[in-house]
Write a protein that holds these residues in place. Structure first.
Motif, PDB file in Angstrom:
ATOM      1  N   ILE A 169      42.308  82.164  34.447  1.00  0.00           N
ATOM      2  CA  ILE A 169      43.697  82.593  34.267  1.00  0.00           C
ATOM      3  C   ILE A 169      44.420  81.569  33.395  1.00  0.00           C
ATOM      4  N   ASN A 170      44.913  82.004  32.242  1.00  0.00           N
ATOM      5  CA  ASN A 170      45.716  81.112  31.407  1.00  0.00           C
ATOM      6  C   ASN A 170      46.790  81.907  30.678  1.00  0.00           C
ATOM      7  N   ASP A 171      47.736  81.203  30.089  1.00  0.00           N
ATOM      8  CA  ASP A 171      48.897  81.856  29.480  1.00  0.00           C
ATOM      9  C   ASP A 171      48.515  82.722  28.288  1.00  0.00           C
ATOM     10  N   GLU A 172      47.556  82.268  27.486  1.00  0.00           N
ATOM     11  CA  GLU A 172      47.142  83.046  26.309  1.00  0.00           C
ATOM     12  C   GLU A 172      46.593  84.404  26.723  1.00  0.00           C
ATOM     13  N   ARG A 173      45.762  84.412  27.746  1.00  0.00           N
ATOM     14  CA  ARG A 173      45.177  85.677  28.196  1.00  0.00           C
ATOM     15  C   ARG A 173      46.216  86.543  28.901  1.00  0.00           C
ATOM     16  N   LYS A 174      47.188  85.928  29.540  1.00  0.00           N
ATOM     17  CA  LYS A 174      48.244  86.697  30.199  1.00  0.00           C
ATOM     18  C   LYS A 174      49.058  87.516  29.201  1.00  0.00           C
ATOM     19  N   GLU A 175      49.044  87.123  27.941  1.00  0.00           N
ATOM     20  CA  GLU A 175      49.737  87.899  26.926  1.00  0.00           C
ATOM     21  C   GLU A 175      48.988  89.181  26.586  1.00  0.00           C
ATOM     22  N   GLN A 176      47.696  89.231  26.915  1.00  0.00           N
ATOM     23  CA  GLN A 176      46.868  90.378  26.573  1.00  0.00           C
ATOM     24  C   GLN A 176      46.605  91.302  27.763  1.00  0.00           C
ATOM     25  N   VAL A 177      46.451  90.728  28.941  1.00  0.00           N
ATOM     26  CA  VAL A 177      46.089  91.498  30.130  1.00  0.00           C
ATOM     27  C   VAL A 177      46.882  91.003  31.328  1.00  0.00           C
ATOM     28  N   ASP A 178      46.904  91.808  32.384  1.00  0.00           N
ATOM     29  CA  ASP A 178      47.442  91.361  33.669  1.00  0.00           C
ATOM     30  C   ASP A 178      46.310  90.779  34.504  1.00  0.00           C
ATOM     31  N   PHE A 179      46.626  89.762  35.284  1.00  0.00           N
ATOM     32  CA  PHE A 179      45.654  89.129  36.175  1.00  0.00           C
ATOM     33  C   PHE A 179      45.984  89.439  37.635  1.00  0.00           C
ATOM     34  N   SER A 180      44.941  89.457  38.442  1.00  0.00           N
ATOM     35  CA  SER A 180      45.133  89.432  39.889  1.00  0.00           C
ATOM     36  C   SER A 180      45.531  88.021  40.293  1.00  0.00           C
ATOM     37  N   ILE A 181      45.869  87.843  41.565  1.00  0.00           N
ATOM     38  CA  ILE A 181      45.994  86.495  42.090  1.00  0.00           C
ATOM     39  C   ILE A 181      44.610  85.838  42.025  1.00  0.00           C
ATOM     40  N   PRO A 182      44.525  84.516  42.019  1.00  0.00           N
ATOM     41  CA  PRO A 182      43.203  83.872  41.949  1.00  0.00           C
ATOM     42  C   PRO A 182      42.322  84.245  43.137  1.00  0.00           C
ATOM     43  N   TYR A 183      41.078  84.568  42.854  1.00  0.00           N
ATOM     44  CA  TYR A 183      40.117  84.783  43.938  1.00  0.00           C
ATOM     45  C   TYR A 183      39.215  83.566  44.115  1.00  0.00           C
ATOM     46  N   MET A 184      39.316  82.611  43.178  1.00  0.00           N
ATOM     47  CA  MET A 184      38.483  81.416  43.260  1.00  0.00           C
ATOM     48  C   MET A 184      39.100  80.326  42.399  1.00  0.00           C
ATOM     49  N   ILE A 185      39.076  79.110  42.886  1.00  0.00           N
ATOM     50  CA  ILE A 185      39.515  77.947  42.112  1.00  0.00           C
ATOM     51  C   ILE A 185      38.335  76.983  42.026  1.00  0.00           C
ATOM     52  N   SER A 186      37.998  76.595  40.813  1.00  0.00           N
ATOM     53  CA  SER A 186      36.801  75.780  40.631  1.00  0.00           C
ATOM     54  C   SER A 186      37.040  74.683  39.608  1.00  0.00           C
ATOM     55  N   GLU A 187      36.277  73.614  39.718  1.00  0.00           N
ATOM     56  CA  GLU A 187      36.324  72.515  38.765  1.00  0.00           C
ATOM     57  C   GLU A 187      35.108  72.583  37.848  1.00  0.00           C
ATOM     58  N   GLN A 188      35.270  72.127  36.612  1.00  0.00           N
ATOM     59  CA  GLN A 188      34.181  72.144  35.645  1.00  0.00           C
ATOM     60  C   GLN A 188      33.422  70.824  35.637  1.00  0.00           C
ATOM     61  N   PHE A 189      32.099  70.936  35.486  1.00  0.00           N
ATOM     62  CA  PHE A 189      31.223  69.770  35.445  1.00  0.00           C
ATOM     63  C   PHE A 189      30.231  69.907  34.299  1.00  0.00           C
ATOM     64  N   MET A 190      29.541  68.824  33.999  1.00  0.00           N
ATOM     65  CA  MET A 190      28.503  68.818  32.970  1.00  0.00           C
ATOM     66  C   MET A 190      27.154  69.078  33.626  1.00  0.00           C
ATOM     67  N   LEU A 191      26.561  70.237  33.329  1.00  0.00           N
ATOM     68  CA  LEU A 191      25.205  70.532  33.783  1.00  0.00           C
ATOM     69  C   LEU A 191      24.229  69.961  32.757  1.00  0.00           C
ATOM     70  N   ALA A 246      27.278  75.918  38.693  1.00  0.00           N
ATOM     71  CA  ALA A 246      26.296  74.844  38.567  1.00  0.00           C
ATOM     72  C   ALA A 246      25.417  74.782  39.807  1.00  0.00           C
ATOM     73  N   ASN A 247      26.032  74.894  40.975  1.00  0.00           N
ATOM     74  CA  ASN A 247      25.248  74.908  42.211  1.00  0.00           C
ATOM     75  C   ASN A 247      24.257  76.057  42.221  1.00  0.00           C
ATOM     76  N   GLY A 248      24.689  77.214  41.689  1.00  0.00           N
ATOM     77  CA  GLY A 248      23.810  78.372  41.647  1.00  0.00           C
ATOM     78  C   GLY A 248      22.589  78.133  40.771  1.00  0.00           C
ATOM     79  N   TYR A 249      22.799  77.570  39.583  1.00  0.00           N
ATOM     80  CA  TYR A 249      21.676  77.299  38.684  1.00  0.00           C
ATOM     81  C   TYR A 249      20.766  76.207  39.228  1.00  0.00           C
ATOM     82  N   ILE A 250      21.354  75.186  39.826  1.00  0.00           N
ATOM     83  CA  ILE A 250      20.543  74.116  40.405  1.00  0.00           C
ATOM     84  C   ILE A 250      19.676  74.677  41.534  1.00  0.00           C
ATOM     85  N   GLY A 251      20.255  75.534  42.359  1.00  0.00           N
ATOM     86  CA  GLY A 251      19.497  76.114  43.460  1.00  0.00           C
ATOM     87  C   GLY A 251      18.452  77.108  42.996  1.00  0.00           C
TER      88      GLY A 251
END
Length: 264
Positions: free
Chosen positions: A101-123, A199-204
């Motif tokens: 969810i970000n402001d640029e995409r909000k200009e193009q589409v409507d979003f639901s409320i967040p269903y997941m909040i995640s942090e990015q890592f280096m795989l 990342a957890n999914g690919y590692i597993g």
């Protein structure tokens, strides 16, 4: 096997609770919702190697949302680069692919409320020793990062890991997210950025092949996308909230990010 059985029981109990709450949710009267995803973002959406059918967290979640709203789901596939535009144009009712969810995409589409909040890592590959974080990766001009163009992972690689140049030749572009991971595994690139859950999914799913290095490079919230003004946004938000309240979201997280990884 024990963990899978426990997860199945948790899901069953939460789905029962969800059924009890269904009377408090909007009733879509058996409406068919055309949903689109990519089937290339383990464990959110991917192809079951045994059946060839789509599966994953987002499939389970949206099927449950539809059940609670008295609706059916007609699943379709789209490439990532065409998905937002096709939903915007009304070709599909709802789209999902771990979409940040970000402001640029909000200009193009409507979003639901967040269903997941995640942090990015280096795989990285499991035997990687040349760098330990984004800083040491950026300082080595021989290292390459794989990414899908136009994604949050691409922009994070550009601005949080490299030099802010979107044309930097150290970024190798791929059509699908899965292709970036295969390139990493083959040694064609040296890291792929992704949220911790994937990342957890690919590692597993491939023990001994991957690991993560360094700390989080920022957090992102995922949401379902809809055509501007869609009458589905409020009902879907209500269903997501009910699934958060009764533990169904937590059970799905356990099923796909822990039990699935452990079993594969």
């Amino acid at each position: 096997m024990r963990s899978i059985l426990a997860s199945t029981l948790a899901l069953a109990l939460s789905f029962m609770a969800g059924s009890a709450n269904a009377a408090d949710l909007p009733d879509l009267g058996g409406r068919t919702i055309v949903a689109v995803t990519e089937n290339a973002y383990t464990p959110l959406n991917f192809v079951d190697p045994k059946t060839g059918e789509g599966m994953g967290w987002e499939y389970d979640a949206f099927n449950e949302i539809a059940k609670r709203l008295n609706a059916k789901v007609d699943w379709k596939l789209s490439s990532w680069d065409a998905m937002i535009q096709s939903v915007r144009e009304g070709q599909f009712d709802v789209g999902m692919d771990g979409i940040t969810i970000n402001d640029e995409r909000k200009e193009q589409v409507d979003f639901s409320i967040p269903y997941m909040i995640s942090e990015q890592f280096m795989l990285v590959r499991a035997d990687e020793t040349r760098f330990t974080d984004a800083k040491s990766f950026g300082e080595n001009p021989d290292l390459l990062v794989g990414a899908q163009p136009g994604t949050t992972n691409f922009y994070t690689a550009v601005y949080n890991v490299l030099d802010g140049n979107e044309q930097n030749p150290r970024i190798k572009l791929f059509e699908t997210f899965g292709a970036t991971v295969q390139a990493l595994k083959a040694g064609d690139v040296d890291t792929v950025l992704m949220d911790q859950t994937s990342a957890n999914g690919y590692i597993g799913a491939s023990p001994g092949s991957f690991k993560t290095v360094g700390g989080p490079l920022g957090s992102e919230s995922f949401g379902f996308i809809f055509k501007k003004g869609s009458d589905l946004v409020e009902p879907v938000n209500a269903a997501i909230k009910s699934m958060q309240d009764d533990g169904t979201i937590e059970a799905l997280n356990k099923k796909w990010f822990f039990d699935y990884a452990s079993a594969n």
